[in-house]
Each structure stands twice: as structure tokens, then as C-alpha cells.
Design a protein around this motif. Sequence first.
Motif, mmCIF file in Angstrom:
data_model
loop_
_atom_site.group_PDB
_atom_site.id
_atom_site.type_symbol
_atom_site.label_atom_id
_atom_site.label_comp_id
_atom_site.label_asym_id
_atom_site.label_seq_id
_atom_site.Cartn_x
_atom_site.Cartn_y
_atom_site.Cartn_z
ATOM 1 N N ARG A 8 78.413 102.819 57.653
ATOM 2 C CA ARG A 8 78.291 103.643 58.857
ATOM 3 C C ARG A 8 77.501 102.814 59.870
ATOM 4 N N ARG A 12 71.689 106.304 66.469
ATOM 5 C CA ARG A 12 71.009 107.598 66.516
ATOM 6 C C ARG A 12 71.856 108.731 65.947
ATOM 7 N N SER A 13 73.160 108.676 66.162
ATOM 8 C CA SER A 13 74.007 109.758 65.647
ATOM 9 C C SER A 13 74.029 109.739 64.110
ATOM 10 N N THR A 14 73.980 108.569 63.514
ATOM 11 C CA THR A 14 73.921 108.478 62.058
ATOM 12 C C THR A 14 72.599 109.034 61.552
ATOM 13 N N ARG A 16 70.748 111.311 63.012
ATOM 14 C CA ARG A 16 70.786 112.764 63.182
ATOM 15 C C ARG A 16 71.622 113.451 62.100
ATOM 16 N N SER A 17 72.672 112.791 61.646
ATOM 17 C CA SER A 17 73.558 113.420 60.666
ATOM 18 C C SER A 17 73.149 113.141 59.213
ATOM 19 N N ALA A 18 72.165 112.283 59.006
ATOM 20 C CA ALA A 18 71.739 111.937 57.649
ATOM 21 C C ALA A 18 71.036 113.125 56.994
ATOM 22 N N PRO A 19 71.384 113.416 55.752
ATOM 23 C CA PRO A 19 70.721 114.519 55.040
ATOM 24 C C PRO A 19 69.233 114.236 54.854
ATOM 25 N N ASP A 20 68.435 115.276 54.941
ATOM 26 C CA ASP A 20 66.980 115.151 54.778
ATOM 27 C C ASP A 20 66.652 115.160 53.284
ATOM 28 N N PRO A 43 66.492 110.178 56.696
ATOM 29 C CA PRO A 43 66.315 110.110 58.157
ATOM 30 C C PRO A 43 65.066 109.321 58.564
#
Length: 94
Positions: A8, A12-14, A16-20, A43
Motif C-alpha cells: 500500500r 495519510r490515507s493509508t 487513516r484507514s489502518a486498523p488501531d 496507525p
Amino acid sequence: MSLRKQWRDLDRSTVRSAPDRYALYEVGDDNGTSLGVGIGVLPDELRELLAYGEGSNFHSAVDADAAGEPAKVRWELTTSKSHAENLLAEHRDD
């Protein structure tokens, strides 16, 4: 050993979409050459990579002078910090 996941873009979009969640992550350059692996809350680690070029728990696999810039990332989610540490140990043994 590389993670068998699709790269990937490290942006920044990656982040934001990464699981915590905790994960083992691999960082690559623009060509998809692995620069190293790390573990941590995904993140948080990705933010560190974007800001500083490496995460707080990042282990470089190449000489820093020969390495490209971090541009890609892929990860394996884990159930806990200890699970991530175990995967990292396995990854380093390969």
C-alpha cells in the motif's frame, strides 16, 4: 522473508484507514524493495514513518546509506503486543 501481502502507498490515507491494532509491518521503497520490518500499534507506527522515516519499533534490513525512502507498507495484524513480538522473531529468523 517478506510479508505475503500487497503493498500500500505510505500516505495519510493509508494511516487513516489502518486498523488501531498491533501489527507486524514491512516498509518498502518505491520499487517495492523491503527496507525493514517493525511492530507496534499500526496507525502510530505509520505516523512515525511518515514524519521521521522510521517507526519507533522499526528494524532496518538494509544499510541506511543504500536504502531508498519509505514509500510502501504492508502489514499482518496481530492479537496482542506479544503476538506481534513473536511474529517479528519468526520473521527475523527466516
